[in-house]
Design a protein around this motif. Structure first.
Motif, PDB file in Angstrom:
ATOM      1  N   CYS A 148       3.899   9.144   1.164  1.00  0.00           N
ATOM      2  CA  CYS A 148       3.007   7.980   1.135  1.00  0.00           C
ATOM      3  C   CYS A 148       3.223   7.165  -0.133  1.00  0.00           C
ATOM      4  O   CYS A 148       3.177   5.933  -0.107  1.00  0.00           O
ATOM      5  CB  CYS A 148       1.547   8.414   1.202  1.00  0.00           C
ATOM      6  N   GLU A 149       3.451   7.838  -1.226  1.00  0.00           N
ATOM      7  CA  GLU A 149       3.592   7.188  -2.522  1.00  0.00           C
ATOM      8  C   GLU A 149       4.818   6.277  -2.582  1.00  0.00           C
ATOM      9  O   GLU A 149       4.821   5.281  -3.310  1.00  0.00           O
ATOM     10  CB  GLU A 149       3.670   8.251  -3.618  1.00  0.00           C
ATOM     11  N   ARG A 150       5.824   6.586  -1.801  1.00  0.00           N
ATOM     12  CA  ARG A 150       7.018   5.730  -1.774  1.00  0.00           C
ATOM     13  C   ARG A 150       6.664   4.310  -1.373  1.00  0.00           C
ATOM     14  O   ARG A 150       7.299   3.354  -1.795  1.00  0.00           O
ATOM     15  CB  ARG A 150       8.068   6.293  -0.809  1.00  0.00           C
ATOM     16  N   PHE A 151       5.627   4.179  -0.542  1.00  0.00           N
ATOM     17  CA  PHE A 151       5.211   2.855  -0.074  1.00  0.00           C
ATOM     18  C   PHE A 151       4.030   2.314  -0.877  1.00  0.00           C
ATOM     19  O   PHE A 151       3.561   1.220  -0.633  1.00  0.00           O
ATOM     20  CB  PHE A 151       4.848   2.915   1.420  1.00  0.00           C
ATOM     21  N   GLY A 152       3.537   3.120  -1.793  1.00  0.00           N
ATOM     22  CA  GLY A 152       2.458   2.676  -2.659  1.00  0.00           C
ATOM     23  C   GLY A 152       1.090   2.851  -2.035  1.00  0.00           C
ATOM     24  O   GLY A 152       0.937   3.385  -0.943  1.00  0.00           O
ATOM     25  N   ARG A 153       0.100   2.352  -2.742  1.00  0.00           N
ATOM     26  CA  ARG A 153      -1.283   2.538  -2.311  1.00  0.00           C
ATOM     27  C   ARG A 153      -1.623   1.777  -1.043  1.00  0.00           C
ATOM     28  O   ARG A 153      -2.702   1.937  -0.480  1.00  0.00           O
ATOM     29  CB  ARG A 153      -2.239   2.157  -3.422  1.00  0.00           C
ATOM     30  N   PHE A 154      -0.712   0.938  -0.572  1.00  0.00           N
ATOM     31  CA  PHE A 154      -0.952   0.183   0.650  1.00  0.00           C
ATOM     32  C   PHE A 154      -0.592   0.979   1.902  1.00  0.00           C
ATOM     33  O   PHE A 154      -0.870   0.546   3.012  1.00  0.00           O
ATOM     34  CB  PHE A 154      -0.181  -1.143   0.621  1.00  0.00           C
ATOM     35  N   HIS A 155       0.022   2.144   1.717  1.00  0.00           N
ATOM     36  CA  HIS A 155       0.308   3.017   2.853  1.00  0.00           C
ATOM     37  C   HIS A 155      -1.029   3.431   3.466  1.00  0.00           C
ATOM     38  O   HIS A 155      -1.971   3.774   2.743  1.00  0.00           O
ATOM     39  CB  HIS A 155       1.096   4.245   2.389  1.00  0.00           C
ATOM     40  N   PRO A 156      -1.153   3.426   4.778  1.00  0.00           N
ATOM     41  CA  PRO A 156      -2.456   3.722   5.394  1.00  0.00           C
ATOM     42  C   PRO A 156      -3.016   5.111   5.069  1.00  0.00           C
ATOM     43  O   PRO A 156      -4.231   5.295   5.073  1.00  0.00           O
ATOM     44  CB  PRO A 156      -2.198   3.587   6.896  1.00  0.00           C
ATOM     45  N   ASP A 157      -2.151   6.071   4.768  1.00  0.00           N
ATOM     46  CA  ASP A 157      -2.609   7.430   4.475  1.00  0.00           C
ATOM     47  C   ASP A 157      -2.608   7.763   2.984  1.00  0.00           C
ATOM     48  O   ASP A 157      -2.844   8.910   2.605  1.00  0.00           O
ATOM     49  CB  ASP A 157      -1.723   8.452   5.207  1.00  0.00           C
ATOM     50  N   TYR A 158      -2.320   6.769   2.153  1.00  0.00           N
ATOM     51  CA  TYR A 158      -2.156   7.011   0.717  1.00  0.00           C
ATOM     52  C   TYR A 158      -3.376   7.706   0.107  1.00  0.00           C
ATOM     53  O   TYR A 158      -3.260   8.758  -0.516  1.00  0.00           O
ATOM     54  CB  TYR A 158      -1.883   5.697  -0.021  1.00  0.00           C
ATOM     55  N   HIS A 159      -4.545   7.132   0.275  1.00  0.00           N
ATOM     56  CA  HIS A 159      -5.748   7.681  -0.365  1.00  0.00           C
ATOM     57  C   HIS A 159      -6.139   9.040   0.218  1.00  0.00           C
ATOM     58  O   HIS A 159      -6.551   9.940  -0.524  1.00  0.00           O
ATOM     59  CB  HIS A 159      -6.905   6.683  -0.270  1.00  0.00           C
TER      60      HIS A 159
END
Length: 141
Positions: free
Chosen positions: A54-65
């Motif tokens: 998820c972190e590869r795509f940053g905090r905008f990844h839907p599952d990041y948080h």
């Protein structure tokens, strides 16, 4: 040079015979043999792997948080187990011992020698930080 290496081995033997290393070795064995810890370590590794994706795509990844929260949750579960917290304390004690030895040896050679530390928030100087060299440029080294 040979004499220095022999003394380094002597210091290593003294460290290995220290109470700090004995405590560390004991708690490492306890942690390694603890079934709940082993299961949580596997769970933690999977949670970290998912978070890394998820972190590869940053905090905008839907599952990041959610992935980040899962890592923190499993880490908190691990830290809540007594043998894990004791192991971490013993590990820190060994690290402090090794840092004290390295600092003493470096100081015997020169006051300006940098001693590496595992502290993520180092205290004091070095170049660019107004430390012992006082150059303030940040480019010395």
């Amino acid at each position: 040079m040979g004499q220095l290496l022999l003394r380094a081995y002597d210091i290593g033997d003294l460290v290995n015979q220290s109470a700090e290393v004995a405590e560390y070795a004991y708690w490492k064995t306890v942690v390694d043999e603890h079934e709940q810890v082993r299961e949580l370590v596997k769970k933690f590794a999977k949670a970290k792997e998912l978070f890394a994706d998820c972190e590869r795509f940053g905090r905008f990844h839907p599952d990041y948080h959610a992935a980040k929260d899962k890592v923190k949750e499993v880490e908190a579960q691990l830290n809540g187990i007594e043998c894990v917290s004791r192991f971490k304390a013993a590990e820190q004690a060994v690290d402090d011992l090794l840092l004290a030895i390295a600092t003493e040896i470096a100081g015997a050679v020169s006051e300006t020698i940098k001693v590496p530390s595992n502290d993520p928030l180092p205290k004091g100087g070095g170049c660019g930080g107004g430390g012992s060299c006082s150059c303030g440029s940040g480019g010395c080294g």
